[in-house]
Design a protein around this motif. Sequence first.
Motif, PDB file in Angstrom:
ATOM      1  N   PHE A  37       0.847  -1.196   0.000  1.00 59.53           N
ATOM      2  CA  PHE A  37       0.000   0.000   0.000  1.00 59.53           C
ATOM      3  C   PHE A  37       0.881   1.244   0.000  1.00 59.53           C
ATOM      4  CE2 PHE A  37       0.668  -1.294   4.382  1.00 59.53           C
ATOM      5  CZ  PHE A  37       1.072  -0.116   4.990  1.00 59.53           C
ATOM      6  N   LEU A  40      -1.189   5.840   3.790  1.00 62.72           N
ATOM      7  CA  LEU A  40      -1.643   5.487   5.130  1.00 62.72           C
ATOM      8  C   LEU A  40      -2.116   6.751   5.829  1.00 62.72           C
ATOM      9  CD1 LEU A  40      -1.923   3.498   7.515  1.00 62.72           C
ATOM     10  CD2 LEU A  40       0.460   4.007   8.098  1.00 62.72           C
ATOM     11  N   THR A  51      -6.091   2.675   4.690  1.00 60.35           N
ATOM     12  CA  THR A  51      -5.227   2.699   3.516  1.00 60.35           C
ATOM     13  C   THR A  51      -6.097   2.701   2.266  1.00 60.35           C
ATOM     14  OG1 THR A  51      -5.104   0.307   3.145  1.00 60.35           O
ATOM     15  CG2 THR A  51      -3.603   1.231   4.790  1.00 60.35           C
ATOM     16  N   VAL A 113      -1.452  -3.217   8.271  1.00 64.26           N
ATOM     17  CA  VAL A 113      -0.380  -2.262   7.997  1.00 64.26           C
ATOM     18  C   VAL A 113       0.963  -2.776   8.515  1.00 64.26           C
ATOM     19  CG1 VAL A 113       0.499   0.013   8.715  1.00 64.26           C
ATOM     20  CG2 VAL A 113      -1.846  -0.213   7.856  1.00 64.26           C
TER      21      VAL A 113
END
Length: 283
Positions: A37, A40, A51, A113
């Motif tokens: 990703f 954030l 995200t 994450v």
Amino acid sequence: MDVNQPESPIGGKSFTAVAVNCAAKAGEWIKSKSGNFTQLDTKYSMHDLVTEVDKGAERMIRNLIATHFPHHSFLGEEGVEPGPEASAKALEDVSDAEYLWIVDPVDGTTNYVHGFPFYSVSIALAYRGQVIVGVVYDPSRDELFVAERGKGAYVHGRKMNVSDEETLSRSLLATGFPADQHVALPANLKGIQALAPKVRNLRVAGSAALHLAYVAAGRLSGFWEYNLSSWDIAAGSLLIEEAGGRMSDVRGEPYHLGVRSVVASNGRVHDELVAELQAAERT
């Protein structure tokens, strides 16, 4: 399914089949993006993360559902402003919907994450305010938890049943650390302090939907947490019920979609768990 409710197949596509398909496709895509990703952001607090994967997964699920059921209503976490007031209002705004899909595309974003493999896709369908389909999918373990009202709850195609512990002293419980640091977090910490010496052990793994699925599967004896949203717990509530467990608010009143602070258990330790949490609140 209740005789007063319509049959689930519509146009050759059952509600449950669509929910399962959406969870599987979104989960596969989410897992493929793990570690990749690019954006954030924080929402309600520094503990409440989002995200582009969360947002993309919700769009995917919304579009897939709309393909099959274009007239159904949809409530997803990423389409709602952060904070408990906004989530309560969003639910109120769709309270009159006949069919309402309630979706958390990534329950456990903080885990996602950090590469901690405990997150899930949670999809529920409510008919006139009552959950009739609940699906929780764990992409990391490829575990699919499915419940349809009146037809039981299943994982890997096997029927689930809650655990058989009779007392808290023999119980493995789970809870969470709420994003609300002013009210919900202190309340939850009081519960942890009160219960830790009285149970076999506690777990805080970071996905309410998966914790509920684990209670339904007999892996946990119970779970509680304050100030959750409907998308965190709607699917799990049906898993619990159909696996023979019990779900309520923290005062022991029956669960409904508007409940934000929940207790789920195998049923056998429920009253004892609620009593301990109530005593902790009074301290």
